[in-house]
Scaffold this motif. Structure first.
Motif, mmCIF file in Angstrom:
data_model
loop_
_atom_site.group_PDB
_atom_site.id
_atom_site.type_symbol
_atom_site.label_atom_id
_atom_site.label_comp_id
_atom_site.label_asym_id
_atom_site.label_seq_id
_atom_site.Cartn_x
_atom_site.Cartn_y
_atom_site.Cartn_z
ATOM 1 N N LEU A 19 8.211 -13.031 1.786
ATOM 2 C CA LEU A 19 9.593 -12.747 2.180
ATOM 3 C C LEU A 19 10.200 -11.720 1.219
ATOM 4 O O LEU A 19 10.880 -10.775 1.641
ATOM 5 C CB LEU A 19 10.423 -14.030 2.179
ATOM 6 C CG LEU A 19 11.914 -13.862 2.476
ATOM 7 C CD1 LEU A 19 12.146 -13.165 3.807
ATOM 8 C CD2 LEU A 19 12.613 -15.215 2.450
ATOM 9 N N ALA A 20 9.930 -11.906 -0.076
ATOM 10 C CA ALA A 20 10.448 -10.985 -1.094
ATOM 11 C C ALA A 20 9.991 -9.554 -0.823
ATOM 12 O O ALA A 20 10.789 -8.619 -0.893
ATOM 13 C CB ALA A 20 9.988 -11.436 -2.475
ATOM 14 N N GLU A 21 8.717 -9.430 -0.491
ATOM 15 C CA GLU A 21 8.182 -8.092 -0.237
ATOM 16 C C GLU A 21 8.790 -7.479 1.018
ATOM 17 O O GLU A 21 9.099 -6.293 1.061
ATOM 18 C CB GLU A 21 6.652 -8.163 -0.111
ATOM 19 C CG GLU A 21 5.997 -6.795 -0.287
ATOM 20 C CD GLU A 21 4.511 -6.813 0.036
ATOM 21 O OE1 GLU A 21 4.006 -7.883 0.444
ATOM 22 O OE2 GLU A 21 3.863 -5.758 -0.120
ATOM 23 N N MET A 22 8.980 -8.312 2.025
ATOM 24 C CA MET A 22 9.559 -7.819 3.289
ATOM 25 C C MET A 22 10.929 -7.204 3.097
ATOM 26 O O MET A 22 11.274 -6.230 3.751
ATOM 27 C CB MET A 22 9.686 -8.972 4.288
ATOM 28 C CG MET A 22 8.373 -9.419 4.907
ATOM 29 S SD MET A 22 8.646 -10.778 6.075
ATOM 30 C CE MET A 22 6.961 -11.289 6.396
ATOM 31 N N ILE A 23 11.731 -7.813 2.244
ATOM 32 C CA ILE A 23 13.081 -7.287 2.066
ATOM 33 C C ILE A 23 13.249 -6.555 0.735
ATOM 34 O O ILE A 23 14.364 -6.267 0.317
ATOM 35 C CB ILE A 23 14.147 -8.397 2.204
ATOM 36 C CG1 ILE A 23 14.022 -9.436 1.087
ATOM 37 C CG2 ILE A 23 14.034 -9.077 3.546
ATOM 38 C CD1 ILE A 23 15.113 -10.465 1.142
#
Lengths: 66, 66
Positions: A19-23
Motif C-alpha cells: 500500500l505504501a508503495e502504491m501511494i
DNA sequence: ACTTTTTGTAAATTATACTTGACATTAATG
DNA sequence: CATTAATGTCAAGTATAATTTACAAAAAGT
C-alpha cells in the motif's frame, strides 16, 4: 479519528509495504496511520480511498470529541 | 489538490469566518485551504464535507501530479 | 461617498505529518 | 524448529499544517 485500513487491506490482500508503495509513502507512514498514531493529510486520505475504490468517509471516521 | 469550498460556501451562503467557527479553526485556516495554499488534515476535510453534507471527494480533488 | 463586512496576505510561532534507518516482535511458511 | 515475511515501534530529523496578530484590499450595504 478511527480508520479501517487494516480491513480494507485484508479485503484486497495488500500488505502495508505494498500500500505504501502504491501511494508513494514510507511503510512506517502507513503503519502509523493505520494504528491511529496520527492523522494523514487529505491528499493521502484521497489516495488511500482511491486504492480501495471507496470514499474517504468509508475509511476514516471522526470520533465524538472531534 | 483542488477544492471547491468557495462554491460550497456560496451555495449555503456561509462566510469564511462562519465556516471557520463551525469547525473550530481560525478564519485564516479556511482562507488558506480555500485558496489552495496548503492541504488540510483529513479531520478538517471530513468536518468541512460534513458541514456541506457532501463527501470529501465532492470538495477535494487530486491533481494529475499527485 | 462612506461604512461595514468579507476576503487576501504576511510574518512568526507552534504543532504535527512524514521520512529514514534500524531493530524487535509476531505471523506465516518450509 | 528454522526461516522469511509482515508488522510494531523508537528516535531524530525535515517538511508542512495550523495558529495568532495584524493590516490591506475588495465587496457589499446604506
Amino acid at each position: 479519528m478511527k480508520n479501517n485500513i487494516k480491513v480494507q487491506r485484508a479485503i484486497k490482500n495488500i500488505t502495508q509495504a505494498e500500500l505504501a508503495e502504491m501511494i508513494q509513502v514510507s511503510r512506517q507512514t502507513i503503519n502509523t496511520i493505520e494504528s491511529g498514531k496520527y492523522v494523514p493529510s487529505t491528499v493521502l486520505a484521497l489516495k488511500i480511498a482511491k486504492v480501495f475504490n471507496v470514499k474517504v468517509e468509508d475509511i476514516f471516521e471522526l470520533e465524538e470529541n472531534e
